[in-house]
Write a protein that holds these residues in place. Structure first.
Motif, PDB file in Angstrom:
ATOM      1  N   GLU A 149      20.697  44.912 -11.881  1.00 23.60           N
ATOM      2  CA  GLU A 149      20.794  45.104 -10.428  1.00 23.60           C
ATOM      3  C   GLU A 149      21.695  43.805  -9.889  1.00 23.60           C
ATOM      4  O   GLU A 149      22.430  44.384  -8.830  1.00 23.60           O
TER       5      GLU A 149
ATOM      6  N   VAL B 174      19.584  52.022 -10.778  1.00 22.46           N
ATOM      7  CA  VAL B 174      18.890  50.847 -11.179  1.00 22.46           C
ATOM      8  C   VAL B 174      17.547  50.201 -10.740  1.00 22.46           C
ATOM      9  O   VAL B 174      16.746  49.986 -10.915  1.00 22.46           O
ATOM     10  N   ARG B 175      17.880  50.462  -9.293  1.00 14.81           N
ATOM     11  CA  ARG B 175      16.804  49.695  -8.210  1.00 14.81           C
ATOM     12  C   ARG B 175      15.760  50.733  -8.174  1.00 14.81           C
ATOM     13  O   ARG B 175      14.716  50.220  -8.233  1.00 14.81           O
TER      14      ARG B 175
ATOM     15  N   LEU C  43      16.519  44.921 -16.046  1.00 16.35           N
ATOM     16  CA  LEU C  43      16.921  45.621 -14.702  1.00 16.35           C
ATOM     17  C   LEU C  43      17.117  45.000 -13.730  1.00 16.35           C
ATOM     18  O   LEU C  43      18.219  45.116 -12.955  1.00 16.35           O
TER      19      LEU C  43
ATOM     20  N   LEU D  13      14.892  52.755 -10.809  1.00 19.27           N
ATOM     21  CA  LEU D  13      14.112  52.233 -12.215  1.00 19.27           C
ATOM     22  C   LEU D  13      13.452  50.924 -12.116  1.00 19.27           C
ATOM     23  O   LEU D  13      12.252  50.803 -12.605  1.00 19.27           O
ATOM     24  N   LEU D  14      13.828  49.851 -11.365  1.00 20.55           N
ATOM     25  CA  LEU D  14      13.085  48.823 -11.437  1.00 20.55           C
ATOM     26  C   LEU D  14      11.830  48.760 -10.671  1.00 20.55           C
ATOM     27  O   LEU D  14      10.833  48.308 -11.159  1.00 20.55           O
TER      28      LEU D  14
END
Lengths: 503, 321
Positions: A497, A78-79, A493, A81-82
């Motif tokens: 997160e 997720v990080r 996101l 992707l962020l």
């Protein structure tokens, strides 16, 4: 552009990937290494603790790790992707507005070509023009949309033998091509039909992400009738043809690109003027020697000029007085431009000469390059200034033995220095200049003076903007189209997160 | 060794870590014992042989001073004769006893705590005239030292052995632990057997993978059962560090087993809740196993002052009687 990123930023057509408005931000994707490194380092650098027994710990950890470990990986993903979403958003992805079939072809037509088609005379049409017109008819018959190189790229749905709607003619074909380039699918091919104004741009055409098939029709190859012109035809009596004016474009070899833009604009202006005033221009190109010295006597061959020049573009080092006397008739118009980059012409002072006319402001260029102003002893008046008050064009009337009007552009006639040469206001301005020196012109165009007030004063009226403030720009519109979903993804996101990290 | 309601002044409660900092087992033990004895003097000490047992008729040869003149001068007040209670101290010196409890400042090693506690008990028992013997468990074997009651050299030998003891290895098998049975069964006198251990790897069956029904009890538990069955008083002093009890570790850690070398990765903050629940279950189970063997059980945290731990042990032992 980096060779590493070039395949991504200019992907092959079959990829169908979006392009980016600010591709430099894609380097921010390197920030993905930060969470990855932190993740790896946190795995490798654990503090060692000696305990009496790990029996309970191994029981607990085996149950806990099954629950925690995927969470950590999910958090890492997720990080990443962020960060990627932020980088891509800042890069400004330009998604195609439409998703045509990969083999689609866009037929882009210069409105001036359609206008010329509608005013073709009875003379035999050369094969070059015939081929272009046949392509138009074929496209109309097969239902292929004919997109005009005009604002918003309108689709021309009328008969190709009739005049197009009153779309102002423009030499700003580059921006329209770039706009079409952004709007079209990467796999779409372009076929451009245009007057040979584009021929002057040969070698200077914009670099697009697709293959473009150019078909330029020379102006001279279209036998125009008396009311032919670039502007939309308006009914009215044809005017008698007056004495042609002689225009000279003198340039050094290194300025040939600049000369191309000037000549294209002159031809466009001539077409527009011809319908209005009936007079025409005889255009002469002259390549100046590349000597670092100023042109000496004889550089411009007197014998070659059976008539003196009414309008001269001098693209090179400043002409000598002798060269001017030979080349330019008294009272003629000389247009020069800056040899130096625009940024070098900064030391300008604003003075107010006309106390009784607050709308008139004059500017003096105290750092005139090449002695072109000091030697003539003329006084410069700003005609056009940009939004920051900097002089773009100044004029003077010399008082020396060979008086002439002189316009000096504090930039170069090249898009790298000024976009003005690719806008439709440039040939319009040339037409006005020509009108001002043409005694046959019924309505001599008057170059308006920059009467914008000093900062803080109310503006009485807006004069001759270099760029239309309402001009449509393709990139911001494209960005706005693609940004909302990306920002929404970033917000989602971010929430995910935080939720995973604090769970 | 029968104190009642003893409460030592706080000044004598020396933290174990402070004693460890002395570095001298004899000096540290004296501190502990003096603190303990100071507490004893505050209470009424009945003295050896002072407990009333029964009356009997005077017989020729009896000491006339023992006649109870208030009971018609015919009865002799017979008191319970003071009986010698041999004390056997079993110190666990397996690898897990090298655990260092860093919850306090300065840190203290678990074996050091056991060392000082065993020395204090030795000193007290010897001071009272009880026979003292020592058994150490390390490197998979059992070693014993014993001596005559009141013998100066016996205490010296035991203190020397305690001071040179190093934590190493694992628990011995049944055969090795049989040494404890031999030592206790040599004469049929009832012994007080104190086991100082963290009980790591001692109460779990040797074959964890076997079905529960066929699983044999751990060798230590079997031995304790046999000792209790022989009539000995068995007391298990379970030593645990505060960081073990409360799991005060933080962050990403690599836990290494001192005895087996096994390693477990984990985030201490995330493991703590589950670990504490599991620890509570495990401690209850261990306590029950020890009690089922017929032994007494007392848990001692390493941050507990030694004389206080000693006093609590004696009080609980008296109450148990």
């Amino acid at each position: 552009m980096s060779p590493l990123l070039s395949p991504l930023l200019s992907p092959p057509a079959q990829w169908g990937l979006p392009s980016f408005g600010q591709p430099g931000w894609l380097w921010a994707l390197g920030a993905l290494a930060i969470p990855l490194l932190l993740h790896l380092l946190s795995r490798g650098q654990r503090h060692r603790v000696q305990v009496g027994s790990v029996r309970l710990l191994s029981e607990v950890a085996s149950r806990h790790i099954r629950r925690i470990h995927p969470t950590r990986l999910l958090l890492l993903v997720v990080r990443c992707l962020l960060l990627a979403a932020v980088a891509v958003t800042l890069a400004g992805p330009l998604s195609p507005a439409t998703t045509p079939e990969p083999d689609e072809t866009w037929l882009l037509v210069d409105p001036a070509l359609l206008a010329a088609r509608s005013t073709v005379g009875t003379h035999a049409t050369p094969s070059e023009a015939v081929a272009a017109f046949a392509r138009l008819d074929q496209a109309a018959a097969t239902g292929l949309p004919i997109r005009l190189l005009a604002p918003d790229l309108p689709v021309f749905e009328g008969k190709t033998t009739l005049a197009p709607p009153p779309i102002p003619s423009s030499t700003d074909l580059w921006s329209f091509l770039r706009e079409a380039d952004h709007l079209a699918h990467p796999a779409t091919r372009f076929e451009v039909l245009a007057l040979d104004r584009l021929s002057a741009l040969r070698g200077q055409r914009p670099a697009l992400v697709r293959s473009v098939e150019w078909q330029a029709v020379a102006l001279s190859s279209i036998p125009v009738s008396a009311d032919a012109g670039v502007a939309p035809p308006t009914p009215g009596p044809s005017r008698p043809r007056a004495t042609p004016l002689h225009a000279l474009v003198a340039y050094t070899s290194e300025r040939s690109a600049d000369a191309g833009f000037v000549i294209a604009a002159l031809e466009s202006a001539d077409l527009a003027r011809e319908k209005r005033t009936g007079s025409t221009l005889t255009l002469e190109r002259r390549l100046l020697p590349d000597s670092p010295e100023l042109p000496r006597r004889g550089a411009v061959d007197r014998s070659a000029h059976h008539q003196q020049t009414d309008l001269a573009f001098w693209l090179g080092r400043a002409p000598s007085a002798e060269a001017l006397r030979v080349a330019l008739r008294p009272g003629g118009q000389l247009i020069t431009d800056s040899l130096l980059p625009y940024q070098r012409c900064q030391r300008l002072a604003t003075i107010h000469l006309a106390s009784d006319s607050p709308t008139l402001r004059l500017h003096r260029c105290e750092a005139a390059e090449g002695g072109t102003t000091a030697s003539d002893g003329g006084e410069f008046a700003a005609l056009w200034s940009d939004a920051h008050g900097r002089v773009l064009i100044a004029t003077t009337r010399t008082t020396s033995t060979h008086p002439h009007n002189r316009l000096h552009l504090h930039s170069r006639f090249h898009p790298a220095w000024s976009d003005w040469v690719t806008r439709d206001s440039f040939p319009r301005w040339i037409a006005e200049v020509v009108d001002s020196i043409d005694p046959a012109a019924e309505s001599a165009a008057r170059v308006e003076v920059d009467d914008r007030p000093a900062p803080g004063q109310p503006s009485p009226r807006h004069v001759l903007p270099l760029a239309d403030p309402n001009e449509r720009r393709s990139e911001p519109i494209e960005n706005e189209r693609s940004l909302p979903p990306l920002w929404a993804a970033i917000a989602l996101l971010l929430v995910a997160e935080r939720w995973i990290a604090l769970r | 060794m029968t104190p009642r309601g003893v409460n030592a002044p706080a000044a004598h409660l020396l933290p174990p870590a402070t004693l460890a900092a002395l570095g001298d087992l004899r000096l540290a033990t004296r501190h502990v014992v003096e603190g303990f004895v100071a507490g004893l003097h505050q209470s009424r000490r009945p003295g050896a042989g002072g407990d009333f047992l029964q009356y009997r008729f005077y017989q020729p040869g009896d000491d006339p001073r023992r006649l109870d003149w208030r009971a018609f001068a015919r009865y002799v007040r017979e008191t319970e004769a003071e009986r010698e209670v041999p004390v056997r101290i079993v110190v666990d010196a397996t690898g897990s006893m090298a655990h260092e409890d860093r919850s306090g400042s300065p840190a203290i090693v678990k074996l050091d705590y056991a060392r000082y506690l065993a020395a204090a008990i030795t000193w007290l028992a010897d001071r009272q005239g009880d026979r003292v013997s020592l058994a150490t468990i390390h490197d998979g074997r059992v070693e014993t030292w014993s001596g005559r009651p009141g013998g100066r050299r016996t205490v010296e030998r035991i203190l020397h052995q305690l001071s040179t003891l190093q934590a190493a290895g694992g628990w011995p098998d049944d055969e090795q632990l049989g040494v404890l049975l031999e030592g206790a069964g040599r004469n049929r006198q009832r012994q007080l057997i104190l086991v100082l251990s963290d009980l790591h790897h001692a109460t779990t069956p040797s074959d964890d993978s076997a079905p529960a029904a066929s699983r044999r009890a751990a060798p230590l538990l079997q031995t304790l059962s046999r000792l209790a069955a022989q009539g000995h008083e068995v007391v298990v002093l379970h030593l645990l560090g505060r960081d073990e009890l409360e799991f005060r570790y933080q962050g990403e850690l690599l836990f290494e087993d001192l005895e087996t070398g096994h390693r477990v990765r984990g985030n201490a903050d995330q493991l703590r809740p589950l670990y504490l629940v599991r620890l509570g279950e495990d401690l209850a189970q261990v306590r029950q196993q020890v009690l089922d063997c017929g032994a007494s059980y007392q848990r001692i945290a390493l941050d507990q002052p030694l004389d206080e731990a000693l006093r609590h042990f004696l009080v609980s032992r008296q109450e148990a009687r």
